[in-house]
Design a protein around this motif. Structure first.
Motif, PDB file in Angstrom:
ATOM      1  N   ALA A  54     -13.257  10.259  25.530  1.00 29.18           N
ATOM      2  CA  ALA A  54     -11.911  10.841  25.604  1.00 29.18           C
ATOM      3  C   ALA A  54     -10.885   9.927  24.961  1.00 29.18           C
ATOM      4  CB  ALA A  54     -11.558  11.092  27.070  1.00 29.18           C
ATOM      5  N   MET A  55     -11.000   8.612  25.151  1.00 28.07           N
ATOM      6  CA  MET A  55     -10.050   7.681  24.547  1.00 28.07           C
ATOM      7  C   MET A  55     -10.212   7.640  23.034  1.00 28.07           C
ATOM      8  SD  MET A  55     -10.111   4.538  27.265  1.00 28.07           S
ATOM      9  CE  MET A  55      -9.630   4.775  28.973  1.00 28.07           C
ATOM     10  N   THR A  56     -11.406   7.863  22.542  1.00 32.63           N
ATOM     11  CA  THR A  56     -11.631   7.830  21.094  1.00 32.63           C
ATOM     12  C   THR A  56     -11.050   9.065  20.432  1.00 32.63           C
ATOM     13  OG1 THR A  56     -13.652   6.546  21.415  1.00 32.63           O
ATOM     14  CG2 THR A  56     -13.408   7.698  19.315  1.00 32.63           C
ATOM     15  N   THR A  57     -11.246  10.250  21.091  1.00 33.57           N
ATOM     16  CA  THR A  57     -10.780  11.505  20.507  1.00 33.57           C
ATOM     17  C   THR A  57      -9.353  11.835  20.915  1.00 33.57           C
ATOM     18  OG1 THR A  57     -11.668  12.751  22.396  1.00 33.57           O
ATOM     19  CG2 THR A  57     -13.135  12.377  20.502  1.00 33.57           C
ATOM     20  N   GLY A  58      -8.875  11.213  21.971  1.00 34.25           N
ATOM     21  CA  GLY A  58      -7.536  11.509  22.468  1.00 34.25           C
ATOM     22  C   GLY A  58      -7.485  12.765  23.307  1.00 34.25           C
ATOM     23  N   SER A  62     -11.519  17.310  29.162  1.00 30.68           N
ATOM     24  CA  SER A  62     -12.902  17.382  29.673  1.00 30.68           C
ATOM     25  C   SER A  62     -13.149  16.282  30.713  1.00 30.68           C
ATOM     26  CB  SER A  62     -13.898  17.265  28.527  1.00 30.68           C
ATOM     27  OG  SER A  62     -13.706  16.036  27.820  1.00 30.68           O
ATOM     28  N   LEU A  63     -12.551  15.125  30.502  1.00 29.58           N
ATOM     29  CA  LEU A  63     -12.696  14.030  31.459  1.00 29.58           C
ATOM     30  C   LEU A  63     -12.043  14.394  32.783  1.00 29.58           C
ATOM     31  CD1 LEU A  63     -13.379  11.107  32.289  1.00 29.58           C
ATOM     32  CD2 LEU A  63     -11.216  10.404  31.193  1.00 29.58           C
ATOM     33  N   VAL A  64     -10.820  14.951  32.703  1.00 28.38           N
ATOM     34  CA  VAL A  64     -10.109  15.311  33.939  1.00 28.38           C
ATOM     35  C   VAL A  64     -10.848  16.418  34.677  1.00 28.38           C
ATOM     36  CG1 VAL A  64      -7.948  16.256  34.846  1.00 28.38           C
ATOM     37  CG2 VAL A  64      -7.891  14.541  33.028  1.00 28.38           C
ATOM     38  N   VAL A  80      -9.254   6.360  35.985  1.00 28.09           N
ATOM     39  CA  VAL A  80      -9.571   5.769  34.691  1.00 28.09           C
ATOM     40  C   VAL A  80      -8.288   5.154  34.141  1.00 28.09           C
ATOM     41  CG1 VAL A  80     -10.396   6.182  32.347  1.00 28.09           C
ATOM     42  CG2 VAL A  80     -11.402   7.446  34.265  1.00 28.09           C
ATOM     43  N   VAL A  81      -8.376   3.909  33.652  1.00 26.10           N
ATOM     44  CA  VAL A  81      -7.250   3.220  33.027  1.00 26.10           C
ATOM     45  C   VAL A  81      -7.680   2.759  31.642  1.00 26.10           C
ATOM     46  CG1 VAL A  81      -6.283   2.486  35.232  1.00 26.10           C
ATOM     47  CG2 VAL A  81      -7.899   1.020  34.053  1.00 26.10           C
ATOM     48  N   ASP A  82      -6.656   2.538  30.775  1.00 31.50           N
ATOM     49  CA  ASP A  82      -6.979   2.051  29.428  1.00 31.50           C
ATOM     50  C   ASP A  82      -7.050   0.533  29.432  1.00 31.50           C
ATOM     51  OD1 ASP A  82      -4.390   1.231  29.663  1.00 31.50           O
ATOM     52  OD2 ASP A  82      -3.585   2.686  28.228  1.00 31.50           O
ATOM     53  N   ALA A  89      -6.321   8.849  33.904  1.00 36.08           N
ATOM     54  CA  ALA A  89      -6.590  10.018  34.770  1.00 36.08           C
ATOM     55  C   ALA A  89      -6.884   9.512  36.173  1.00 36.08           C
ATOM     56  CB  ALA A  89      -7.758  10.849  34.235  1.00 36.08           C
ATOM     57  N   ASN A  90      -6.487  10.357  37.175  1.00 32.18           N
ATOM     58  CA  ASN A  90      -6.677   9.926  38.556  1.00 32.18           C
ATOM     59  C   ASN A  90      -6.783  11.156  39.447  1.00 32.18           C
ATOM     60  OD1 ASN A  90      -6.754   8.668  41.027  1.00 32.18           O
ATOM     61  ND2 ASN A  90      -4.854   7.513  40.756  1.00 32.18           N
ATOM     62  N   THR A  91      -7.807  11.177  40.311  1.00 31.80           N
ATOM     63  CA  THR A  91      -7.981  12.326  41.224  1.00 31.80           C
ATOM     64  C   THR A  91      -7.768  11.920  42.682  1.00 31.80           C
ATOM     65  OG1 THR A  91     -10.361  11.925  41.301  1.00 31.80           O
ATOM     66  CG2 THR A  91      -9.581  13.529  39.685  1.00 31.80           C
ATOM     67  N   GLY A  92      -6.959  10.901  42.901  1.00 31.06           N
ATOM     68  CA  GLY A  92      -6.627  10.571  44.282  1.00 31.06           C
ATOM     69  C   GLY A  92      -6.799   9.126  44.668  1.00 31.06           C
ATOM     70  N   VAL A  93      -7.119   8.236  43.746  1.00 33.06           N
ATOM     71  CA  VAL A  93      -7.244   6.821  44.065  1.00 33.06           C
ATOM     72  C   VAL A  93      -5.847   6.212  44.164  1.00 33.06           C
ATOM     73  CG1 VAL A  93      -8.145   4.603  43.305  1.00 33.06           C
ATOM     74  CG2 VAL A  93      -9.464   6.689  42.868  1.00 33.06           C
TER      75      VAL A  93
END
Length: 479
Positions: A54-58, A62-64, A80-82, A89-93
């Protein structure tokens, strides 16, 4: 004692069960913890690959989407952090949690997640953090972190510990029942024996006042019941010993008390002989014979009482200094020479041999005692073997014992009488020439008193053999 034995067995069983239950519970908890950690570690690697793409394609949609599905399926949050630590992206952390920040920082430094330092426990936190770097090789593009819920794993661990606890208590209960049954099986006869001994001891006469308080009283160790049983046995042995001694003393005292009146009666009978008319002579002779026979019985009882007393021979000869051993050859030769006239008068033959007795063969028995035993055996042979019989005295050594046999080829005795010949007052069918029935009893008691034994055997085709076996004497320096 039974309660103590049961307690010891139950404690040992409890230690055994605990020694098995604790490692089993720890192993179960460790396995479930590793299972949770490895499964989430693999999931973190998969999210790391998705995050790198996802970071390569921007395109992070799909990751989320994958992160949301994962959260809905397992209830675990993913973040996920860069490379700069910015949230992708974050689903609750909770992103402001210092522990989360620290683990993501470690991951961005290309440091992979480590296993938890200990297994999960019921009181541990409800989440487990797993962070991995995103990227390949030394090129780190960010980090991914999974906040895994430990509720299900801890519940499984608790269920396993509960099952182990139930099984442990069940096994302990089974062991306790087995311990009770085993203690009853082992100690039941002992308890009944102890009760019987106590009742028997209570019924026996109390020890005489002259007995020292510590006589036959030893210092025992062990459970009180065993000590009490041992002391009861000591008391019983002391009472029985005193009773046996009293019986022997009664026999001796009675024989002594009767001997004097009997001797006076014999003298009066003898003085009356010249006044007995011819028609009463036969009755007078029978009366005299019975008086003489009664005197012989009393003498035999005295000798038997002395022979059956542990220190009887020494007590009967207080002034003597008798050795405890003797040369067998001279004693046998002396007895054969002494009894030769009696056998000649009975028209019988008496021999010693055929094998010569070694000059240095010594028996662990006083010579005077061996004299008495051989006198009784030779007297029986000369009386009951019958005219024309031949009697032979032989000596041999068998397994550190001296066996002296007096064997004849006379009329012998029926097989049914062999075992009874050493009983007091028993006289066989062939014993028509007087006798009291005490001779062999005295000889057997004397042999037993000095560590030997006396036996009576049949001789084929006919005859009787009296065998006395006594230990070979060994000097102290050779023992």
């Amino acid at each position: 004692m039974r309660n103590r034995l049961v307690a010891i067995l139950v404690i040992m069983a409890a230690l055994t069960v605990a020694g098995l239950a604790f490692p089993l519970g720890a192993s179960s908890a460790t396995g479930r913890t590793q299972e949770l950690w490895f499964s989430r570690y693999v999931d973190a690697e998969w999210f790391g690959d998705l995050a790198a793409e996802a970071m390569t394609t921007g395109n992070i949609e799909s990751l989320v989407l994958a992160m949301r599905r994962y959260h809905d399926l397992y209830g675990d949050a993913v973040m996920v952090v860069d490379a700069a630590g910015r949230e992708v992206a974050n689903t609750g952390v909770p992103s402001d949690d210092p522990t989360v920040i620290a683990m993501l920082t470690e991951a961005r430094r290309n440091r992979h997640a480590r296993q938890p330092p200990h297994r999960l426990r019921p009181w541990d936190p409800e989440t487990m953090l797993i962070a991995l770097p995103v990227g390949r090789g030394v090129r780190i593009e960010g980090a991914v972190l999974i906040e895994a819920s430990t509720d299900e794993a801890i519940e499984d661990i608790e269920d396993g510990l509960a099952l182990i606890t139930v099984l442990s208590w069940t096994a302990l209960a089974v062991f306790a029942v087995a311990a009770v049954l085993l203690s009853r099986w082992i100690l039941g006869p002992l308890m009944r024996l102890s009760s019987s001994v106590r009742r028997l001891t209570a019924s026996l006469p109390k020890p005489a006042a002259s007995v020292p308080p510590g006589a036959m009283r030893r210092h025992y160790s062990g459970p009180p019941e065993v000590r009490m049983l041992a002391q009861s046995f000591d008391s019983m042995a002391l009472a029985v010993t005193e009773s046996v001694d009293a019986q022997r003393q009664l026999v001796a005292d009675t024989a002594h008390a009767i001997r004097n009146p009997l001797a006076a009666l014999a003298i009066r009978l003898e003085s009356l002989e010249r006044f007995i008319p011819e028609e009463g002579a036969a009755a007078y002779r029978r009366t005299s014979y019975q008086v003489d026979r009664l005197s012989s019985v009393l003498d035999g009882l005295l000798r038997l009482a002395v022979a059956e007393t542990p220190t009887g021979f020494a007590a009967a000869h207080p002034d003597g200094d008798w050795p405890s051993e003797c040369l067998v050859g001279p004693v046998v030769a002396d007895r054969v020479d002494e009894w030769q006239p009696a056998f000649d008068a009975a028209e019988m033959m008496l021999h010693a041999g055929p094998s010569p007795v070694p000059d240095d063969l010594m028996a662990a028995i006083p010579g005077q005692v061996l004299d008495q035993i051989l006198d009784i055996a030779l007297s029986n042979s000369s009386r009951y073997a019958g005219a024309g019989a031949e009697t032979r005295v032989t000596v041999e050594t068998v397994q550190r014992c001296v066996r002296i046999a007096v064997a004849d080829d006379g009329v012998g005795v029926p097989p049914a009488e062999l075992d009874q010949l050493v009983n007091r007052f028993f006289r066989g069918e062939s014993a028509s020439a007087g006798g009291t029935g005490l001779g062999l009893s005295i000889a057997a008691a004397l042999a037993t008193q000095h560590g030997g034994e006396l036996s009576v055997e049949s001789v084929q085709p006919r005859g009787l053999r009296i065998v006395v076996s006594v230990p070979v004497w060994i000097p102290d320096e050779k023992r």
